[in-house]
Write a protein that holds these residues in place. Structure first.
Motif, PDB file in Angstrom:
ATOM      1  N   SER A  76      -0.925  23.894  58.602  1.00 52.79           N
ATOM      2  CA  SER A  76      -0.502  25.003  59.456  1.00 52.79           C
ATOM      3  C   SER A  76       0.692  25.760  58.878  1.00 52.79           C
ATOM      4  CB  SER A  76      -0.151  24.488  60.861  1.00 52.79           C
ATOM      5  OG  SER A  76      -1.312  24.107  61.569  1.00 52.79           O
ATOM      6  N   GLU A  77       1.253  25.264  57.767  1.00 54.31           N
ATOM      7  CA  GLU A  77       2.398  25.944  57.154  1.00 54.31           C
ATOM      8  C   GLU A  77       2.062  27.388  56.773  1.00 54.31           C
ATOM      9  OE1 GLU A  77       0.310  23.512  53.975  1.00 54.31           O
ATOM     10  OE2 GLU A  77       1.087  23.151  55.994  1.00 54.31           O
ATOM     11  N   TYR A  78       0.797  27.663  56.474  1.00 56.05           N
ATOM     12  CA  TYR A  78       0.431  29.023  56.074  1.00 56.05           C
ATOM     13  C   TYR A  78       0.573  30.014  57.235  1.00 56.05           C
ATOM     14  CZ  TYR A  78      -1.214  26.551  51.999  1.00 56.05           C
ATOM     15  OH  TYR A  78      -1.256  25.749  50.879  1.00 56.05           O
ATOM     16  N   ARG A  79       0.536  29.500  58.453  1.00 58.53           N
ATOM     17  CA  ARG A  79       0.738  30.364  59.616  1.00 58.53           C
ATOM     18  C   ARG A  79       2.200  30.760  59.792  1.00 58.53           C
ATOM     19  NH1 ARG A  79      -3.193  26.558  62.190  1.00 58.53           N
ATOM     20  NH2 ARG A  79      -5.124  27.726  62.573  1.00 58.53           N
ATOM     21  N   LEU A  80       3.103  30.089  59.075  1.00 54.04           N
ATOM     22  CA  LEU A  80       4.535  30.337  59.258  1.00 54.04           C
ATOM     23  C   LEU A  80       5.129  31.260  58.203  1.00 54.04           C
ATOM     24  CD1 LEU A  80       5.774  26.658  59.873  1.00 54.04           C
ATOM     25  CD2 LEU A  80       4.556  28.181  61.439  1.00 54.04           C
ATOM     26  N   LEU A  81       4.398  31.541  57.146  1.00 54.78           N
ATOM     27  CA  LEU A  81       4.998  32.194  55.984  1.00 54.78           C
ATOM     28  C   LEU A  81       5.563  33.577  56.307  1.00 54.78           C
ATOM     29  CD1 LEU A  81       2.553  31.109  53.119  1.00 54.78           C
ATOM     30  CD2 LEU A  81       4.617  29.964  54.016  1.00 54.78           C
ATOM     31  N   ASP A  82       4.860  34.364  57.089  1.00 52.33           N
ATOM     32  CA  ASP A  82       5.371  35.700  57.419  1.00 52.33           C
ATOM     33  C   ASP A  82       6.694  35.616  58.174  1.00 52.33           C
ATOM     34  OD1 ASP A  82       3.250  36.944  56.200  1.00 52.33           O
ATOM     35  OD2 ASP A  82       2.115  37.282  58.045  1.00 52.33           O
ATOM     36  N   THR A  83       6.796  34.651  59.101  1.00 50.92           N
ATOM     37  CA  THR A  83       8.044  34.502  59.863  1.00 50.92           C
ATOM     38  C   THR A  83       9.174  34.026  58.959  1.00 50.92           C
ATOM     39  OG1 THR A  83       6.794  33.987  61.871  1.00 50.92           O
ATOM     40  CG2 THR A  83       9.123  33.378  61.849  1.00 50.92           C
ATOM     41  N   LEU A  84       8.884  33.118  58.045  1.00 51.09           N
ATOM     42  CA  LEU A  84       9.915  32.667  57.105  1.00 51.09           C
ATOM     43  C   LEU A  84      10.437  33.836  56.281  1.00 51.09           C
ATOM     44  CD1 LEU A  84       8.370  29.299  55.831  1.00 51.09           C
ATOM     45  CD2 LEU A  84      10.360  29.568  57.327  1.00 51.09           C
ATOM     46  N   LEU A  85       9.556  34.712  55.861  1.00 51.60           N
ATOM     47  CA  LEU A  85       9.989  35.890  55.100  1.00 51.60           C
ATOM     48  C   LEU A  85      10.839  36.812  55.965  1.00 51.60           C
ATOM     49  CD1 LEU A  85       6.699  36.782  53.172  1.00 51.60           C
ATOM     50  CD2 LEU A  85       8.735  35.644  52.270  1.00 51.60           C
ATOM     51  N   GLU A  86      10.412  37.025  57.200  1.00 56.48           N
ATOM     52  CA  GLU A  86      11.141  37.920  58.105  1.00 56.48           C
ATOM     53  C   GLU A  86      12.511  37.375  58.480  1.00 56.48           C
ATOM     54  OE1 GLU A  86       8.485  38.164  61.349  1.00 56.48           O
ATOM     55  OE2 GLU A  86       6.972  39.355  60.290  1.00 56.48           O
ATOM     56  N   GLN A  87      12.631  36.059  58.568  1.00 50.91           N
ATOM     57  CA  GLN A  87      13.865  35.420  59.042  1.00 50.91           C
ATOM     58  C   GLN A  87      14.657  34.768  57.908  1.00 50.91           C
ATOM     59  OE1 GLN A  87      14.913  35.405  62.302  1.00 50.91           O
ATOM     60  NE2 GLN A  87      13.165  36.662  62.898  1.00 50.91           N
ATOM     61  N   SER A  88      14.389  35.138  56.674  1.00 56.82           N
ATOM     62  CA  SER A  88      15.005  34.462  55.532  1.00 56.82           C
ATOM     63  C   SER A  88      16.529  34.549  55.536  1.00 56.82           C
ATOM     64  CB  SER A  88      14.461  35.030  54.218  1.00 56.82           C
ATOM     65  OG  SER A  88      14.773  36.409  54.100  1.00 56.82           O
ATOM     66  N   ASP A  89      17.078  35.607  56.135  1.00 54.01           N
ATOM     67  CA  ASP A  89      18.531  35.744  56.160  1.00 54.01           C
ATOM     68  C   ASP A  89      19.194  34.701  57.056  1.00 54.01           C
ATOM     69  OD1 ASP A  89      17.302  37.021  58.365  1.00 54.01           O
ATOM     70  OD2 ASP A  89      19.118  38.180  58.755  1.00 54.01           O
ATOM     71  N   ARG A  90      18.404  34.007  57.896  1.00 48.88           N
ATOM     72  CA  ARG A  90      18.948  32.983  58.795  1.00 48.88           C
ATOM     73  C   ARG A  90      18.808  31.580  58.214  1.00 48.88           C
ATOM     74  NH1 ARG A  90      16.535  33.509  64.638  1.00 48.88           N
ATOM     75  NH2 ARG A  90      18.336  32.143  65.036  1.00 48.88           N
ATOM     76  N   LEU A  91      18.225  31.460  57.035  1.00 46.94           N
ATOM     77  CA  LEU A  91      17.899  30.150  56.482  1.00 46.94           C
ATOM     78  C   LEU A  91      18.843  29.770  55.356  1.00 46.94           C
ATOM     79  CD1 LEU A  91      14.014  30.597  56.300  1.00 46.94           C
ATOM     80  CD2 LEU A  91      15.369  29.600  58.162  1.00 46.94           C
ATOM     81  N   THR A  92      19.309  28.522  55.377  1.00 48.25           N
ATOM     82  CA  THR A  92      20.121  28.003  54.268  1.00 48.25           C
ATOM     83  C   THR A  92      19.250  27.359  53.204  1.00 48.25           C
ATOM     84  OG1 THR A  92      20.409  25.870  55.387  1.00 48.25           O
ATOM     85  CG2 THR A  92      22.069  27.561  55.798  1.00 48.25           C
ATOM     86  N   GLY A  93      18.123  26.803  53.612  1.00 49.92           N
ATOM     87  CA  GLY A  93      17.218  26.151  52.684  1.00 49.92           C
ATOM     88  C   GLY A  93      15.939  25.781  53.401  1.00 49.92           C
TER      89      GLY A  93
END
Length: 252
Positions: free
Chosen positions: A152-169
């Motif tokens: 199901s990780e493939y369903r998350l990729l767009d959100t990870l890209l959109e929210q990348s500024d909130r992620l440390t790793g």
């Protein structure tokens, strides 16, 4: 075992990689700089192993939010009762008992919460939640994410890209890489965080025609600022399956 990593998945290892989690399956290599900068850990998919989360908490005591629809205290209790009827399996009974107690101890901590929900699918079924909805519920802008949700990780990729500024790793396990290689490559190209480690999970096979591992663990970093020579496997890597040889990757 020998396998090939496409040049599109080439990376430069962070100098400060450390292993979080237990030996063999369940451990990931991440940048210590990212851990130090983190204010919240969100873990998607824990099953019966939260050793990554425990080790993370030892280094940086932050709130931990875990999502996994397949487990709960009730689930672990039922599994313990099932094995308790097998009087010839005392080791298994003790193991199931420890799992239940450790689960309750870790997630009874006021900072650590487990939600019995599957992540990824946008559904009216209340047992599912999207990553977008999870991130709307938290205010932190320094989030580390561990993702192991069996495809199901493939369903998350767009959100990870959109929210990348909130992620440390991000430490993420990609499944069925033979069918989804183009998606993985596009994600790496588009993601603001740096790819600093790749490890092949030896529980999965290697595709014969191009020697591509079918399951890959990728670690991304925002704060790693120094890098080292590429040596695969990394000295901290371990085979996920201890009864099979480690997969040695060559980039081609």
């Amino acid at each position: 075992m020998l396998a090939n990593l496409p040049i599109t998945l080439d990376f430069q290892p962070a100098h400060d990689l450390l292993r979080l989690g237990r030996d063999y399956d369940g451990g990931y290599l991440v940048s210590s700089a990212d851990v130090i900068q983190t204010e919240m850990l969100i873990s998607l998919g824990i099953n019966d192993d939260w050793s990554f989360e425990e080790k993370f908490s030892e280094i940086k005591k932050v709130p931990i939010i875990a999502y996994d629809g397949s487990i709960s205290a009730k689930y672990f209790f039922k599994r313990l009762m099932k094995y308790s009827l097998r009087f010839n399996r005392p080791k298994e009974i003790r193991k199931r008992y420890r799992t239940l107690i450790n689960y309750k101890k870790f997630f009874d901590d006021e900072k650590n919460v487990h939600y019995q929900k599957f992540v990824g699918l946008n559904s009216a079924d209340p047992s599912y939640i999207t990553l977008s909805d999870i991130l709307k519920q938290v205010s932190s802008d320094k989030i580390f994410m561990k993702i192991d949700i069996e495809g199901s990780e493939y369903r998350l990729l767009d959100t990870l890209l959109e929210q990348s500024d909130r992620l440390t790793g991000v430490a993420i396990e990609f499944h069925d890489c033979d069918l989804n290689l183009a998606k993985i490559e596009e994600f790496i190209r588009s993601f603001d965080l740096k790819l600093v480690h790749v490890h092949a999970n030896n529980f999965s096979p290697i595709r014969l025609d191009d020697k591509l591992p079918l399951t890959l663990e990728l670690s991304f970093s925002k704060y790693a600022d120094s890098f080292t020579e590429l040596i695969l496997p990394h000295p901290f890597d371990m085979p996920n399956n201890p009864f099979r040889s480690e997969i040695t990757l060559s980039i081609c």
